[in-house]
Design an enzyme around this catalytic site. Structure first.
Site, PDB file in Angstrom:
ATOM      1  N   LYS A 125       1.891 -24.346 -41.235  1.00 16.53           N
ATOM      2  CA  LYS A 125       3.053 -24.083 -40.985  1.00 16.53           C
ATOM      3  C   LYS A 125       3.325 -25.423 -41.587  1.00 16.53           C
ATOM      4  O   LYS A 125       2.853 -25.977 -41.099  1.00 16.53           O
ATOM      5  CB  LYS A 125       3.436 -23.004 -39.907  1.00 16.53           C
ATOM      6  CG  LYS A 125       4.765 -22.998 -39.838  1.00 16.53           C
ATOM      7  CD  LYS A 125       5.184 -21.788 -39.532  1.00 16.53           C
ATOM      8  CE  LYS A 125       6.149 -20.946 -39.662  1.00 16.53           C
ATOM      9  NZ  LYS A 125       6.194 -19.675 -40.362  1.00 16.53           N
ATOM     10  N   ASP A 165      11.210 -19.459 -44.180  1.00  7.86           N
ATOM     11  CA  ASP A 165      11.172 -19.281 -42.706  1.00  7.86           C
ATOM     12  C   ASP A 165      12.436 -19.643 -42.079  1.00  7.86           C
ATOM     13  O   ASP A 165      13.222 -19.508 -42.969  1.00  7.86           O
ATOM     14  CB  ASP A 165      10.178 -20.009 -41.948  1.00  7.86           C
ATOM     15  CG  ASP A 165       9.915 -19.712 -39.759  1.00  7.86           C
ATOM     16  OD1 ASP A 165       9.314 -18.650 -40.329  1.00  7.86           O
ATOM     17  OD2 ASP A 165      10.154 -20.483 -39.036  1.00  7.86           O
TER      18      ASP A 165
HETATM   19  P1  NDP Z   1      17.104 -16.548 -40.684  1.00  5.14           P
HETATM   20  O1  NDP Z   1      16.782 -18.006 -41.545  1.00  5.14           O
HETATM   21  O2  NDP Z   1      17.444 -16.266 -42.236  1.00  5.14           O
HETATM   22  O3  NDP Z   1      17.551 -16.276 -39.787  1.00  5.14           O
HETATM   23  C1  NDP Z   1      17.226 -16.751 -38.215  1.00  5.14           C
HETATM   24  C2  NDP Z   1      17.996 -15.780 -37.916  1.00  5.14           C
HETATM   25  O4  NDP Z   1      17.665 -16.132 -36.313  1.00  5.14           O
HETATM   26  C3  NDP Z   1      19.836 -16.679 -37.823  1.00  5.14           C
HETATM   27  O5  NDP Z   1      20.980 -15.068 -37.680  1.00  5.14           O
HETATM   28  C4  NDP Z   1      20.277 -17.471 -36.809  1.00  5.14           C
HETATM   29  O6  NDP Z   1      21.315 -17.560 -36.476  1.00  5.14           O
HETATM   30  C5  NDP Z   1      19.320 -17.163 -35.990  1.00  5.14           C
HETATM   31  N1  NDP Z   1      18.404 -18.305 -34.682  1.00  5.14           N
HETATM   32  C6  NDP Z   1      17.872 -19.122 -35.318  1.00  5.14           C
HETATM   33  N2  NDP Z   1      17.643 -20.029 -34.360  1.00  5.14           N
HETATM   34  C7  NDP Z   1      18.173 -19.660 -33.295  1.00  5.14           C
HETATM   35  C8  NDP Z   1      18.303 -20.287 -32.073  1.00  5.14           C
HETATM   36  N3  NDP Z   1      18.111 -20.986 -31.324  1.00  5.14           N
HETATM   37  N4  NDP Z   1      18.713 -19.013 -31.154  1.00  5.14           N
HETATM   38  C9  NDP Z   1      19.941 -17.664 -31.395  1.00  5.14           C
HETATM   39  N5  NDP Z   1      19.763 -17.498 -32.706  1.00  5.14           N
HETATM   40  C10 NDP Z   1      18.480 -18.385 -33.201  1.00  5.14           C
HETATM   41  O7  NDP Z   1      15.174 -17.113 -40.974  1.00  5.14           O
HETATM   42  P2  NDP Z   1      14.140 -15.767 -40.714  1.00  5.14           P
HETATM   43  O8  NDP Z   1      14.802 -14.287 -40.310  1.00  5.14           O
HETATM   44  O9  NDP Z   1      13.068 -15.659 -41.765  1.00  5.14           O
HETATM   45  O10 NDP Z   1      13.321 -15.768 -39.709  1.00  5.14           O
HETATM   46  C11 NDP Z   1      14.433 -15.387 -37.786  1.00  5.14           C
HETATM   47  C12 NDP Z   1      11.995 -15.383 -36.757  1.00  5.14           C
HETATM   48  O11 NDP Z   1      11.519 -14.615 -37.897  1.00  5.14           O
HETATM   49  C13 NDP Z   1      11.741 -16.840 -36.956  1.00  5.14           C
HETATM   50  O12 NDP Z   1      10.868 -16.937 -35.755  1.00  5.14           O
HETATM   51  C14 NDP Z   1      10.350 -16.442 -38.165  1.00  5.14           C
HETATM   52  O13 NDP Z   1       9.394 -17.492 -38.017  1.00  5.14           O
HETATM   53  C15 NDP Z   1      10.181 -15.363 -38.414  1.00  5.14           C
HETATM   54  N6  NDP Z   1       9.206 -15.084 -38.928  1.00  5.14           N
HETATM   55  C16 NDP Z   1      10.154 -15.033 -40.622  1.00  5.14           C
HETATM   56  C17 NDP Z   1       9.053 -13.677 -41.875  1.00  5.14           C
HETATM   57  C18 NDP Z   1       9.800 -14.526 -43.003  1.00  5.14           C
HETATM   58  O14 NDP Z   1       9.395 -13.964 -44.140  1.00  5.14           O
HETATM   59  N7  NDP Z   1      11.162 -14.597 -42.877  1.00  5.14           N
HETATM   60  C19 NDP Z   1       7.926 -13.883 -41.689  1.00  5.14           C
HETATM   61  C20 NDP Z   1       7.385 -13.616 -39.855  1.00  5.14           C
HETATM   62  C21 NDP Z   1       8.546 -14.423 -39.058  1.00  5.14           C
HETATM   63  P3  NDP Z   1      21.904 -19.134 -36.408  1.00  5.14           P
HETATM   64  O15 NDP Z   1      22.479 -18.304 -38.259  1.00  5.14           O
HETATM   65  O16 NDP Z   1      23.728 -19.529 -36.047  1.00  5.14           O
HETATM   66  O17 NDP Z   1      20.677 -20.373 -37.380  1.00  5.14           O
END
Ligand code: NDP
Length: 447
Positions: A125, A165
């Protein structure tokens, strides 16, 4: 003192400022007690001591110029944790909260998740404390170019294959790949996944994590003769994972009534249908706006500033935002309100005490490393297509994704049953992932 406790104490003493890493190791090791007791070869070969130390950590400066011509500096990281079963593989996170301990937790989890996919991928990562939010496209591009100018030395199709991510979506992967290609003067498509289809990406990769988390939920529900049809679902996040999870759950007849971001939650009792989801996608992926704008567009929805979705009654909960977003209190509230299933799209979204609450209440609980493995699985399929210089159809990739999620569910379920705790997907996923990696480490000697 057992072998597991000894190693855990050492990890805790050596990493005092990395609570998420300690949390992840503790959770995995808790599951490993029965297997380590049953199989002395793991202690004899020092597997646990070796498993908690990354193969390599790279930390570097990322200097870049903002639009006003001012010099900015961020930290860049890549944790190459374990490559016993394949090249390092795992996403890049750009978020102000990124520091070494967070990436060590994520890359440690990635080792077992990748092993569960059935594909040959090790765990890694990386990322930066850079926040793409609030920066222009040109600033994001300059940052990505500077980041890759250092990272390129350490990655490659058979070495280490990064992806997206939090904060790293299609735009960022494009800028990163453009700079990588320029430096290498070769079109090494297999070095990054999450690419656009026109230049080496896989169909279904953007959808894969959200779809996979949905398929895992279906598999769990099927063990009780149920399905997602007519289920009220709460979802956190509104990024990549949340968007495609909402899409698939809705297609399967469920009703998703929430979405959120780091500012608050929207609650739409009528459900987020295809048209409303298209609004969220445009808002988040193109306008880069805040989820609260949904309530202005759809007045029947409420905006709950600063709130998480977990107090809203639901049948199924899908945390898809970030780590530790479901506290013990949130877990108790979910159970008290009748929640029967939690399938984790985000990584480690539930605090350890919250997991205990779900398990005590016999909630179908799909831990991240099993439930959200669909994203990295399709990244593995993207690598396979790149190495063959061809593309598979949407149907073919989706079919393979479904089969992989089915097999992850099966191995987690049967392994938990073998160790006498049927329905404990945490135990099953941790043990099954561990055995594959640990046995490969034994085969390859002390390195
Ligand atoms: P994005 O950046 O596309 O979206 C993240 C979302 O989560 C946004 O809505 C963001 O809000 C919110 N968010 C981020 N940090 C926080 C926080 N500290 N508190 C509250 N809300 C938060 O990321 P992904 O959708 O790709 O990833 C989301 C999760 O899924 C993560 O844990 C990631 O590790 C996991 N994941 C992702 C994969 C992928 O293929 N993308 C694969 C496997 C796991 P805001 O816009 O306000 O920041």
């Amino acid at each position: 003192m057992t072998y597991v406790d000894d190693v855990l104490n050492e990890v805790t003493a050596l990493n005092p400022a990395q609570p998420e890493f300690i949390q992840a190791v503790t959770e995995v090791f808790h599951s490993l007690r029965p297997v380590v007791e049953r199989e002395p070869k793991y202690q004899k070969n020092g597997i646990l001591e070796r498993l908690v130390v990354p193969d390599r950590i790279i930390i570097f400066r990322v200097g870049w110029l903002d639009d006003a011509g001012r010099f900015r500096v961020n930290r860049g990281y890549r944790v190459q944790f374990n490559n016993a079963i394949g090249p390092y593989k795992g996403g890049l996170r750009f978020h102000p909260s990124v520091y070494l301990g967070l990436l060590k937790f994520l890359s440690f989890e990635q080792i077992f998740k990748n092993a569960l996919t059935t594909l040959p991928m090790g765990g890694a990562k990386g990322g930066s404390d850079f926040d793409p939010k609030g920066h222009s496209d040109n600033e994001v591009m300059r940052f990505c170019q500077s980041f890759m100018t250092e990272l390129f030395r350490y990655i490659g199709p058979d070495t280490d294959v990064p992806a997206g991510d939090i904060g790293v979506g299609g735009r960022e992967v494009g800028y990163l790949f453009g700079q990588y290609k320029r430096i290498c003067n070769e079109f090494r498509a297999g070095t990054l996944t999450g690419k656009a289809f026109a230049w080496g990406g896989s169909l279904i990769r953007p959808e894969a994590t959200g779809y996979g988390t949905t398929y895992f939920a279906q598999e769990m529900l099927a063990t009780r003769g149920e399905s997602l049809k007519s289920k009220i679902c709460t979802v956190s996040g509104s990024g990549n994972v949340a968007q495609y999870l909402i899409e698939r759950v809705t297609q399967f007849g469920g009703k998703c009534v929430t979405a959120s971001d780091s500012s608050g939650t929207i609650h739409d009792p009528d459900g987020i249908d295809a048209e409303k989801l298209a609004f969220i996608m445009e808002l988040k992926n193109e306008k880069r706006g805040r989820i609260g704008e949904y309530a202005a567009k759809y007045p029947k929805a409420k905006y709950l500033a600063g709130a998480k979705p977990w107090a809203i009654p639901c049948d199924c909960a899908f945390p898809c935002a970030t780590q530790n977003e479901i506290s013990v209190e949130d877990a108790k509230t979910l159970v008290a309100n009748g929640c029967k299933l939690v399938s984790e799209g985000a990584n480690m979204p539930t605090e350890p005490g919250g997991v205990d609450v779900f398990q005590a209440a016999k909630v179908l609980y799909g831990p991240a490393k099993a439930a959200n493995a669909g994203g990295v699985a399709v990244s593995g399929l993207e690598m396979a297509q790149n190495s063959q210089h061809l593309f598979w159809s949407r149907e073919e990739v989706d079919h393979r994704l479904r089969e992989i999620m089915h097999s992850i569910h099966e191995v987690a379920r049967s392994t938990a049953a073998e160790y006498g705790d049927e329905g404990n997907y945490v135990l099953g996923a941790n043990v099954a992932g561990f055995i594959k990696v640990a046995d490969a480490m034994i085969d390859q000697g002390i390195v």
